[in-house]
Design a protein around this motif. Structure first.
Motif, PDB file in Angstrom:
ATOM      1  N   ALA A 115       0.956  -1.103   0.106  1.00 33.11           N
ATOM      2  CA  ALA A 115       0.061   0.066   0.128  1.00 33.11           C
ATOM      3  C   ALA A 115       0.908   1.187  -0.096  1.00 33.11           C
ATOM      4  CB  ALA A 115      -0.910  -0.121   1.359  1.00 33.11           C
ATOM      5  N   SER A 116       1.110   1.879  -1.167  1.00 32.43           N
ATOM      6  CA  SER A 116       1.766   3.085  -1.132  1.00 32.43           C
ATOM      7  C   SER A 116       1.638   3.623  -2.451  1.00 32.43           C
ATOM      8  CB  SER A 116       3.315   2.752  -1.132  1.00 32.43           C
ATOM      9  OG  SER A 116       3.764   2.139  -2.414  1.00 32.43           O
ATOM     10  N   PRO A 117       2.080   4.884  -2.776  1.00 33.29           N
ATOM     11  CA  PRO A 117       2.007   5.538  -4.035  1.00 33.29           C
ATOM     12  C   PRO A 117       2.570   4.637  -5.157  1.00 33.29           C
ATOM     13  CG  PRO A 117       2.898   7.086  -2.572  1.00 33.29           C
ATOM     14  CD  PRO A 117       2.619   5.877  -1.756  1.00 33.29           C
ATOM     15  N   GLU A 118       3.456   3.881  -4.989  1.00 35.79           N
ATOM     16  CA  GLU A 118       4.248   2.946  -5.863  1.00 35.79           C
ATOM     17  C   GLU A 118       4.107   1.534  -5.276  1.00 35.79           C
ATOM     18  OE1 GLU A 118       8.038   4.087  -6.586  1.00 35.79           O
ATOM     19  OE2 GLU A 118       7.494   6.166  -7.459  1.00 35.79           O
ATOM     20  N   PRO A 119       2.889   0.964  -5.051  1.00 37.51           N
ATOM     21  CA  PRO A 119       2.770  -0.397  -4.621  1.00 37.51           C
ATOM     22  C   PRO A 119       3.525  -1.530  -5.568  1.00 37.51           C
ATOM     23  CG  PRO A 119       0.603   0.193  -5.831  1.00 37.51           C
ATOM     24  CD  PRO A 119       1.602   1.603  -5.578  1.00 37.51           C
ATOM     25  N   THR A 120       3.881  -1.159  -6.627  1.00 38.06           N
ATOM     26  CA  THR A 120       4.478  -2.216  -7.496  1.00 38.06           C
ATOM     27  C   THR A 120       5.949  -2.379  -7.081  1.00 38.06           C
ATOM     28  OG1 THR A 120       3.190  -1.873  -9.567  1.00 38.06           O
ATOM     29  CG2 THR A 120       5.288  -2.907  -9.973  1.00 38.06           C
ATOM     30  N   ALA A 121       6.633  -1.276  -6.665  1.00 35.65           N
ATOM     31  CA  ALA A 121       7.973  -1.261  -6.242  1.00 35.65           C
ATOM     32  C   ALA A 121       7.915  -1.905  -4.819  1.00 35.65           C
ATOM     33  CB  ALA A 121       8.475  -0.035  -5.845  1.00 35.65           C
ATOM     34  N   VAL A 122       6.877  -1.964  -3.983  1.00 37.49           N
ATOM     35  CA  VAL A 122       6.782  -2.554  -2.567  1.00 37.49           C
ATOM     36  C   VAL A 122       6.752  -4.234  -2.866  1.00 37.49           C
ATOM     37  CG1 VAL A 122       5.473  -3.036  -0.447  1.00 37.49           C
ATOM     38  CG2 VAL A 122       5.812  -0.687  -1.489  1.00 37.49           C
ATOM     39  N   ALA A 123       5.627  -4.485  -4.094  1.00 40.10           N
ATOM     40  CA  ALA A 123       5.710  -5.672  -4.271  1.00 40.10           C
ATOM     41  C   ALA A 123       6.799  -6.440  -4.776  1.00 40.10           C
ATOM     42  CB  ALA A 123       4.466  -5.901  -5.275  1.00 40.10           C
ATOM     43  N   LEU A 162      -2.658  -2.168  -2.840  1.00 39.34           N
ATOM     44  CA  LEU A 162      -3.357  -1.154  -2.282  1.00 39.34           C
ATOM     45  C   LEU A 162      -3.001   0.208  -2.765  1.00 39.34           C
ATOM     46  CD1 LEU A 162      -6.228  -1.247  -0.706  1.00 39.34           C
ATOM     47  CD2 LEU A 162      -4.938  -0.497   1.240  1.00 39.34           C
ATOM     48  N   PRO A 163      -3.176   0.665  -4.105  1.00 37.66           N
ATOM     49  CA  PRO A 163      -2.494   2.030  -4.439  1.00 37.66           C
ATOM     50  C   PRO A 163      -3.256   3.148  -3.534  1.00 37.66           C
ATOM     51  CG  PRO A 163      -3.376   0.595  -6.180  1.00 37.66           C
ATOM     52  CD  PRO A 163      -3.943   0.166  -5.104  1.00 37.66           C
ATOM     53  N   ALA A 164      -2.396   3.868  -3.091  1.00 33.46           N
ATOM     54  CA  ALA A 164      -2.827   5.185  -2.387  1.00 33.46           C
ATOM     55  C   ALA A 164      -2.003   6.337  -2.343  1.00 33.46           C
ATOM     56  CB  ALA A 164      -2.835   4.570  -0.897  1.00 33.46           C
ATOM     57  N   SER A 165      -2.255   7.578  -2.290  1.00 33.46           N
ATOM     58  CA  SER A 165      -1.329   8.637  -2.253  1.00 33.46           C
ATOM     59  C   SER A 165      -0.409   8.862  -1.144  1.00 33.46           C
ATOM     60  CB  SER A 165      -2.168  10.081  -2.507  1.00 33.46           C
ATOM     61  OG  SER A 165      -2.937  10.250  -1.412  1.00 33.46           O
ATOM     62  N   ALA A 166       0.244   9.761  -0.984  1.00 25.95           N
ATOM     63  CA  ALA A 166       1.356   9.929   0.073  1.00 25.95           C
ATOM     64  C   ALA A 166       0.625  10.508   1.433  1.00 25.95           C
ATOM     65  CB  ALA A 166       2.619  10.742  -0.260  1.00 25.95           C
ATOM     66  N   GLY A 167      -0.464  10.928   1.204  1.00 24.10           N
ATOM     67  CA  GLY A 167      -1.188  11.564   2.199  1.00 24.10           C
ATOM     68  C   GLY A 167      -1.701  10.493   3.267  1.00 24.10           C
ATOM     69  N   HIS A 168      -1.957  10.954   4.499  1.00 23.56           N
ATOM     70  CA  HIS A 168      -2.423  10.228   5.318  1.00 23.56           C
ATOM     71  C   HIS A 168      -4.060   9.874   5.165  1.00 23.56           C
ATOM     72  CE1 HIS A 168       1.067   9.890   7.519  1.00 23.56           C
ATOM     73  NE2 HIS A 168       1.012  11.101   8.438  1.00 23.56           N
ATOM     74  N   SER A 169      -4.682  10.918   4.807  1.00 19.79           N
ATOM     75  CA  SER A 169      -6.454  10.517   4.707  1.00 19.79           C
ATOM     76  C   SER A 169      -6.292   9.824   3.728  1.00 19.79           C
ATOM     77  CB  SER A 169      -6.588  12.271   4.280  1.00 19.79           C
ATOM     78  OG  SER A 169      -6.328  12.752   2.962  1.00 19.79           O
ATOM     79  N   ALA A 170      -5.946   9.525   2.501  1.00 16.69           N
ATOM     80  CA  ALA A 170      -6.193   8.710   1.215  1.00 16.69           C
ATOM     81  C   ALA A 170      -5.755   7.333   1.625  1.00 16.69           C
ATOM     82  CB  ALA A 170      -5.394   9.187   0.105  1.00 16.69           C
ATOM     83  N   ALA A 171      -4.454   7.205   2.526  1.00 12.73           N
ATOM     84  CA  ALA A 171      -4.024   5.918   3.057  1.00 12.73           C
ATOM     85  C   ALA A 171      -5.104   5.204   3.997  1.00 12.73           C
ATOM     86  CB  ALA A 171      -2.585   6.127   3.502  1.00 12.73           C
ATOM     87  N   ILE A 172      -5.495   6.233   4.975  1.00 11.96           N
ATOM     88  CA  ILE A 172      -6.549   5.882   5.969  1.00 11.96           C
ATOM     89  C   ILE A 172      -7.845   5.230   5.311  1.00 11.96           C
ATOM     90  CG2 ILE A 172      -8.025   6.435   7.552  1.00 11.96           C
ATOM     91  CD1 ILE A 172      -5.740   8.371   8.589  1.00 11.96           C
ATOM     92  N   ARG A 173      -8.068   5.961   4.174  1.00  7.69           N
ATOM     93  CA  ARG A 173      -9.463   5.819   3.532  1.00  7.69           C
ATOM     94  C   ARG A 173      -9.458   4.354   2.698  1.00  7.69           C
ATOM     95  NH1 ARG A 173     -10.032  10.049   1.305  1.00  7.69           N
ATOM     96  NH2 ARG A 173      -9.051   9.554  -0.987  1.00  7.69           N
TER      97      ARG A 173
END
Length: 341
Positions: free
Chosen positions: A37-45, A59-70
């Motif tokens: 879960a990050s702005p670049e989930p492929t790199a994590v994977a 779980l693609p998500a922007s760097a901001g906390h609000s988007a990640a929480i959502r």
């Protein structure tokens, strides 16, 4: 078996979560679920693939906390885990789990920069300490920080960090080059001291024509691990990069305050230097010209783990869910020069 979700928001987090997932599978008491879960989930994977694992959820998500929480909340509304494992300053995942009343295992808890100037990562780690269920400290000083912040002592467990296991895991799966590099290698990566380090690296490269200077934070695993392993010196104030270098037995030079690496500096595994280009060049030249000085740093090892942290974290997670006993804490290292608790 109960599902435990391991939230990987960066490649460095993925490297450190991989040994925990492997240990959980070996113990057979919980089912680990890896979340990229990050702005670049492929790199994590891809980091997990390099470790012989695969992400269970992307779980693609922007760097901001609000988007990640959502995004985490949407996932856990439909697939609620028995517990969540987060590492470092992954506040978005921790808050989403807290609001879903899911227990939180916080790896590398209690690390503080020690700087008088507040930074976002330090603030996130302090906030995370308020919602974590079990605080898994990598070193005695980190545990002391938590106790000083009035965290309940029974909720703090000194497990060590998993950078040692992650580095070994990556090294064991990384193919070595057919022939050694022609030039010596210096890996550089810095945050607060970025400009002085850059100027120093240009100067030292001009003095040593047999030297390759490589930016260690801008490359993916396993290339990053391979270069750290063959480097003569790693110059960084980045804790993740320094931890991996210490685990690989590579000499580490820390420009600036070095607050996040206090244990390594006290243990003699890393050497501090003023964050000025001239001072960094002089310290670098001294290490490059003396194999004995480099080895004396590298042989100090890592004060952030003993190679058993992942097993302890897996056992602690299972114990929290009612399976077995909590592990004994990692033995403190008297030679590391940090206080016992």
């Amino acid at each position: 078996m109960p599902e435990v979700h391991l939230a990987g928001g960066t490649c460095a987090e993925a490297l450190r979560l991989a040994p925990v997932a492997i240990a959980m599978r070996a113990q057979g008491l919980v089912t680990p679920v890896l979340i990229a879960a990050s702005p670049e989930p492929t790199a994590v994977a891809r980091t997990w693939i390099a470790c012989g694992l695969a992400a269970d959820i992307t779980l693609p998500a922007s760097a901001g906390h609000s988007a990640a929480i959502r995004r985490y909340d949407q996932l856990w509304a439909a697939r609620t885990p028995a517990a969540v494992v987060v590492r470092g300053d992954n506040l978005g995942a921790a808050l989403a789990a807290y609001w879903r009343r899911v227990p939180i295992m916080h790896m590398d808890a209690g690390r503080r920069s020690g700087s008088l100037v507040a930074d976002d990562a330090d603030a996130d780690r302090r906030l995370l300490a308020q919602v974590a269920t079990v605080h898994l400290a990598a070193a005695p000083l980190a545990a002391m920080n938590l106790l000083d912040e009035r965290v309940v002592p029974g909720d703090v467990l000194l497990t060590g960090g998993t950078a040692v296991e992650g580095t070994r895991l990556m090294a064991g799966r990384t193919k070595r080059p057919a022939k050694p590099r022609a030039n010596r290698v210096v890996v550089a990566g810095a945050g607060a001291a970025n400009e002085p380090v850059r100027a120093a690296m240009l100067a030292i490269a001009a003095q040593h024509h047999d030297l390759d200077v490589i930016g260690g934070l801008s490359m993916p695993y396993p290339e990053r691990s391979r270069l750290i392993a063959v480097a003569d010196v790693v110059v960084t104030d980045d804790v993740d990069l320094a931890e991996e270098a210490l685990a690989a037995g590579t000499a580490v030079l820390v420009p600036g305050e070095g607050g996040g690496l206090t244990e390594a500096i006290h243990a003699g595994s890393a050497r501090p230097v003023d964050a000025e280009a001239g001072e960094i060049v002089a310290a670098m030249a001294e290490l490059l010209e003396s194999r004995v000085r480099r080895d004396s740093l590298g042989l100090g090892g890592s004060p952030y783990g003993d190679g058993l942290a992942a097993v302890r974290i897996a056992q602690a997670t299972a114990a929290l869910l009612g399976h077995g006993q909590f592990p004994d804490p990692m033995p403190a290292r008297p030679e590391a020069g940090v206080a016992h608790f």
